[in-house]
Design a protein around this motif. Structure first.
Motif, PDB file in Angstrom:
ATOM      1  N   ILE A 103       3.330  14.747   0.257  1.00  0.00           N
ATOM      2  CA  ILE A 103       1.981  14.198   0.404  1.00  0.00           C
ATOM      3  C   ILE A 103       1.237  14.997   1.471  1.00  0.00           C
ATOM      4  O   ILE A 103       1.752  15.205   2.565  1.00  0.00           O
ATOM      5  CB  ILE A 103       2.037  12.708   0.814  1.00  0.00           C
ATOM      6  CG1 ILE A 103       2.879  11.887  -0.165  1.00  0.00           C
ATOM      7  CG2 ILE A 103       0.635  12.132   0.952  1.00  0.00           C
ATOM      8  CD1 ILE A 103       2.314  11.756  -1.542  1.00  0.00           C
ATOM      9  N   HIS A 117       0.786  -1.232   0.000  1.00  0.00           N
ATOM     10  CA  HIS A 117       0.000   0.000   0.000  1.00  0.00           C
ATOM     11  C   HIS A 117       0.824   1.292   0.000  1.00  0.00           C
ATOM     12  O   HIS A 117       0.528   2.201  -0.770  1.00  0.00           O
ATOM     13  CB  HIS A 117      -0.943   0.006   1.213  1.00  0.00           C
ATOM     14  CG  HIS A 117      -1.865  -1.166   1.219  1.00  0.00           C
ATOM     15  ND1 HIS A 117      -2.924  -1.286   0.353  1.00  0.00           N
ATOM     16  CD2 HIS A 117      -1.861  -2.298   1.963  1.00  0.00           C
ATOM     17  CE1 HIS A 117      -3.545  -2.431   0.565  1.00  0.00           C
ATOM     18  NE2 HIS A 117      -2.920  -3.062   1.535  1.00  0.00           N
ATOM     19  N   VAL A 118       1.827   1.378   0.846  1.00  0.00           N
ATOM     20  CA  VAL A 118       2.536   2.648   1.022  1.00  0.00           C
ATOM     21  C   VAL A 118       3.439   2.952  -0.176  1.00  0.00           C
ATOM     22  O   VAL A 118       3.325   4.020  -0.796  1.00  0.00           O
ATOM     23  CB  VAL A 118       3.346   2.658   2.341  1.00  0.00           C
ATOM     24  CG1 VAL A 118       4.106   3.972   2.492  1.00  0.00           C
ATOM     25  CG2 VAL A 118       2.407   2.440   3.528  1.00  0.00           C
ATOM     26  N   GLN A 141       1.559   3.808  -3.465  1.00  0.00           N
ATOM     27  CA  GLN A 141       0.879   5.109  -3.388  1.00  0.00           C
ATOM     28  C   GLN A 141       1.900   6.256  -3.489  1.00  0.00           C
ATOM     29  O   GLN A 141       1.667   7.249  -4.174  1.00  0.00           O
ATOM     30  CB  GLN A 141       0.101   5.202  -2.078  1.00  0.00           C
ATOM     31  CG  GLN A 141      -0.628   6.498  -1.873  1.00  0.00           C
ATOM     32  CD  GLN A 141      -1.895   6.607  -2.688  1.00  0.00           C
ATOM     33  OE1 GLN A 141      -1.820   6.881  -3.876  1.00  0.00           O
ATOM     34  NE2 GLN A 141      -3.039   6.406  -2.049  1.00  0.00           N
ATOM     35  N   GLU A 198      -5.351   8.951   5.124  1.00  0.00           N
ATOM     36  CA  GLU A 198      -6.019   7.844   4.416  1.00  0.00           C
ATOM     37  C   GLU A 198      -5.075   6.658   4.261  1.00  0.00           C
ATOM     38  O   GLU A 198      -5.456   5.506   4.488  1.00  0.00           O
ATOM     39  CB  GLU A 198      -6.499   8.309   3.030  1.00  0.00           C
ATOM     40  CG  GLU A 198      -7.646   9.278   3.067  1.00  0.00           C
ATOM     41  CD  GLU A 198      -7.925   9.923   1.709  1.00  0.00           C
ATOM     42  OE1 GLU A 198      -7.221   9.607   0.714  1.00  0.00           O
ATOM     43  OE2 GLU A 198      -8.856  10.759   1.653  1.00  0.00           O
ATOM     44  N   LEU A 199      -3.851   6.963   3.885  1.00  0.00           N
ATOM     45  CA  LEU A 199      -2.856   5.904   3.703  1.00  0.00           C
ATOM     46  C   LEU A 199      -2.508   5.269   5.046  1.00  0.00           C
ATOM     47  O   LEU A 199      -2.264   4.064   5.124  1.00  0.00           O
ATOM     48  CB  LEU A 199      -1.616   6.480   3.015  1.00  0.00           C
ATOM     49  CG  LEU A 199      -0.573   5.501   2.502  1.00  0.00           C
ATOM     50  CD1 LEU A 199      -1.183   4.411   1.648  1.00  0.00           C
ATOM     51  CD2 LEU A 199       0.491   6.254   1.711  1.00  0.00           C
ATOM     52  N   VAL A 245      -4.171  12.755   2.611  1.00  0.00           N
ATOM     53  CA  VAL A 245      -3.724  11.522   1.956  1.00  0.00           C
ATOM     54  C   VAL A 245      -2.883  10.692   2.914  1.00  0.00           C
ATOM     55  O   VAL A 245      -3.017   9.459   2.958  1.00  0.00           O
ATOM     56  CB  VAL A 245      -2.957  11.838   0.649  1.00  0.00           C
ATOM     57  CG1 VAL A 245      -2.346  10.585   0.052  1.00  0.00           C
ATOM     58  CG2 VAL A 245      -3.891  12.515  -0.353  1.00  0.00           C
ATOM     59  N   ARG A 246      -2.028  11.349   3.711  1.00  0.00           N
ATOM     60  CA  ARG A 246      -1.230  10.596   4.698  1.00  0.00           C
ATOM     61  C   ARG A 246      -2.140   9.916   5.710  1.00  0.00           C
ATOM     62  O   ARG A 246      -1.871   8.800   6.136  1.00  0.00           O
ATOM     63  CB  ARG A 246      -0.206  11.498   5.376  1.00  0.00           C
ATOM     64  CG  ARG A 246       0.972  11.848   4.481  1.00  0.00           C
ATOM     65  CD  ARG A 246       2.216  12.323   5.233  1.00  0.00           C
ATOM     66  NE  ARG A 246       1.947  13.210   6.328  1.00  0.00           N
ATOM     67  CZ  ARG A 246       1.954  14.547   6.275  1.00  0.00           C
ATOM     68  NH1 ARG A 246       2.221  15.163   5.133  1.00  0.00           N
ATOM     69  NH2 ARG A 246       1.713  15.267   7.351  1.00  0.00           N
ATOM     70  N   ARG A 282       2.989   6.475  -7.102  1.00  0.00           N
ATOM     71  CA  ARG A 282       1.953   7.087  -7.953  1.00  0.00           C
ATOM     72  C   ARG A 282       1.916   8.596  -7.778  1.00  0.00           C
ATOM     73  O   ARG A 282       1.629   9.331  -8.716  1.00  0.00           O
ATOM     74  CB  ARG A 282       0.571   6.508  -7.622  1.00  0.00           C
ATOM     75  CG  ARG A 282       0.265   5.216  -8.335  1.00  0.00           C
ATOM     76  CD  ARG A 282      -1.206   4.863  -8.286  1.00  0.00           C
ATOM     77  NE  ARG A 282      -1.704   4.617  -6.939  1.00  0.00           N
ATOM     78  CZ  ARG A 282      -1.562   3.477  -6.267  1.00  0.00           C
ATOM     79  NH1 ARG A 282      -0.899   2.472  -6.805  1.00  0.00           N
ATOM     80  NH2 ARG A 282      -2.067   3.342  -5.054  1.00  0.00           N
ATOM     81  N   ARG A 283       2.195   9.064  -6.594  1.00  0.00           N
ATOM     82  CA  ARG A 283       2.136  10.501  -6.320  1.00  0.00           C
ATOM     83  C   ARG A 283       3.506  11.168  -6.496  1.00  0.00           C
ATOM     84  O   ARG A 283       3.681  12.318  -6.116  1.00  0.00           O
ATOM     85  CB  ARG A 283       1.600  10.728  -4.917  1.00  0.00           C
ATOM     86  CG  ARG A 283       0.163  10.260  -4.802  1.00  0.00           C
ATOM     87  CD  ARG A 283      -0.403  10.500  -3.434  1.00  0.00           C
ATOM     88  NE  ARG A 283      -1.818  10.243  -3.433  1.00  0.00           N
ATOM     89  CZ  ARG A 283      -2.758  11.128  -3.747  1.00  0.00           C
ATOM     90  NH1 ARG A 283      -2.425  12.344  -4.082  1.00  0.00           N
ATOM     91  NH2 ARG A 283      -4.029  10.799  -3.725  1.00  0.00           N
ATOM     92  N   THR A 315      -5.165   2.711   5.800  1.00  0.00           N
ATOM     93  CA  THR A 315      -4.973   1.548   4.927  1.00  0.00           C
ATOM     94  C   THR A 315      -3.783   0.709   5.405  1.00  0.00           C
ATOM     95  O   THR A 315      -3.877  -0.523   5.491  1.00  0.00           O
ATOM     96  CB  THR A 315      -4.744   2.012   3.471  1.00  0.00           C
ATOM     97  OG1 THR A 315      -5.863   2.794   3.062  1.00  0.00           O
ATOM     98  CG2 THR A 315      -4.571   0.839   2.534  1.00  0.00           C
TER      99      THR A 315
END
Length: 183
Positions: A134, A60-61, A64, A141-142, A138-139, A67-68, A145
């Protein structure tokens, strides 16, 4: 068997959650060096946390952050390589029958060397850019997750000897670890 608290966060800034685990790793490594501690319980706890943490980051980390554009492909791949090296060093600790031998102490020191190197590098090359690139939302949300995945892996007994053996074998098959490199 001694119960060792590994934390069960459900939310938070992903950078802070990862750093919390990094401090747990350092504490568990100190306990592994302490002959008066329940070293077998500590190595099982370390194994569970190491595997759950690494899998959650890789699933996950890292994707992401890539992607960013917070981290590059190289940093993420290098982090995965270092997780595999950590699993390999961990396997050497797990496979030893006794915890009161020089072989155990030597294996723990190799594990500490590999893991501490990774913690330092990840904090500098992945977590610092994540903080800067980031946003808070978003941090967060991540973080949720990451925490959910980490806790699910802990529930799945991800640090069991058979699981760690399988992860090391997979890393060798994928060329992440050299076949002859046993530490």
């Amino acid at each position: 068997m001694t119960a060792i608290e590994l934390g069960r966060p459900v939310s938070g800034d992903v950078v802070e959650l990862i750093l919390d685990d990094h401090r747990r790793f350092e504490s568990l490594l100190r306990d592994l060096r302490d002959a008066s501690s329940d070293r077998d319980a500590v190595r099982r706890a370390f194994s569970a946390l190491h595997v759950a943490h690494a899998l959650a980051e890789e699933e996950h980390v890292y994707p992401q952050l890539r992607r960013r554009d917070a981290v590059g492909e190289h940093e993420a791949e290098h982090g995965e390589e270092e997780h595999a090296e950590g699993n390999q060093a961990l396997l050497a600790v797990l496979e030893l029958a006794g915890t009161d031998t020089q072989a155990f102490d030597d294996a723990v020191e190799e594990l500490a060397r590999v893991v501490n190197h990774h913690l330092t590098e990840e904090e500098l090359t992945i977590l610092n850019p994540a903080r800067e690139e980031i946003g808070d939302r978003v941090r967060a949300e991540l973080g949720a997750t990451f925490a959910t995945a980490r806790n699910a892996h802990l529930d799945d007994d991800c640090g069991a000897l058979t699981q760690v053996r399988a992860l090391v074998a997979q890393a060798r098959r994928e060329g992440v670890l050299d076949d002859g490199d046993d530490g």
